[in-house]
Design a protein around this motif. Structure first.
Motif: not given
Length: 172
Positions: A52, A55, A78, A98, A109
């Motif tokens: 998290r 991102v 996410v 990811v 995502v």
């Protein structure tokens, strides 16, 4: 996905990509924030907040024009997708990936693991304490005007993704 965020991903709602053929206009230059970034993490609980934060930091560092409410939705997506990979795929997939892909007017995502099970968004009773992650992902994506899906990978695993539209520059 090495298409720098401009491949067969989400397209503008009107479907305009310009004409094809010899008289086609030159492709527009990518915007400074367009691209594809991918990182891997172990399928452990600590990877959820790490993904998290990674991102969030990436969107900020690249200057992606994403409103704060959309950032919060993306970060929740996410978190849910990485949590699902950690809880349900870790046995067969000790590592997850990811990916963040950003186009001129969308951000996508995705979380990939090597477990072959393709989950579905199940309705859980209100008394259940979990099991609503994919429903939440689907709802956040729908409310933002985006799309989400689950796809099998060539290696037999799966990738779960959500693509959300960015607000056009100057819109508010």
């Amino acid at each position: 996905m090495d298409n720098q965020g401009r491949g067969p991903g989400p397209r503008p709602a009107d479907g305009t990509d310009g004409p094809l053929g010899p008289e086609a206009a030159p492709a527009p230059r990518p915007l400074p924030y367009e691209g594809v970034w991918r990182f891997t993490a172990p399928a452990v609980d600590a990877s959820v907040p790490e993904a998290r934060h990674a991102v969030r930091d990436l969107l900020h560092r690249q200057g992606v024009p994403v409103p704060e409410d959309l950032v919060q939705g993306l970060l929740l997506i996410v978190s849910e997708l990485v949590t699902n990979a950690v809880r349900h795929a870790a046995l067969l997939s000790p590592t997850l990936a990811v990916e963040v892909a950003v186009g001129a007017d969308w951000v996508r995502v995705s979380v990939e693991d090597n477990h072959p099970y393709r989950p579905t968004a199940l309705e859980n009773p209100h008394s259940a304490t979990g099991g609503r992650g994919l429903l939440l992902v689907r709802e956040i994506t729908r409310e933002a005007g985006g799309v989400c899906d689950v796809e099998h990978t060539a290696s037999g695993g799966k990738v779960i993704w959500a693509a959300l539209p960015l607000e056009p520059a100057g819109a508010s």
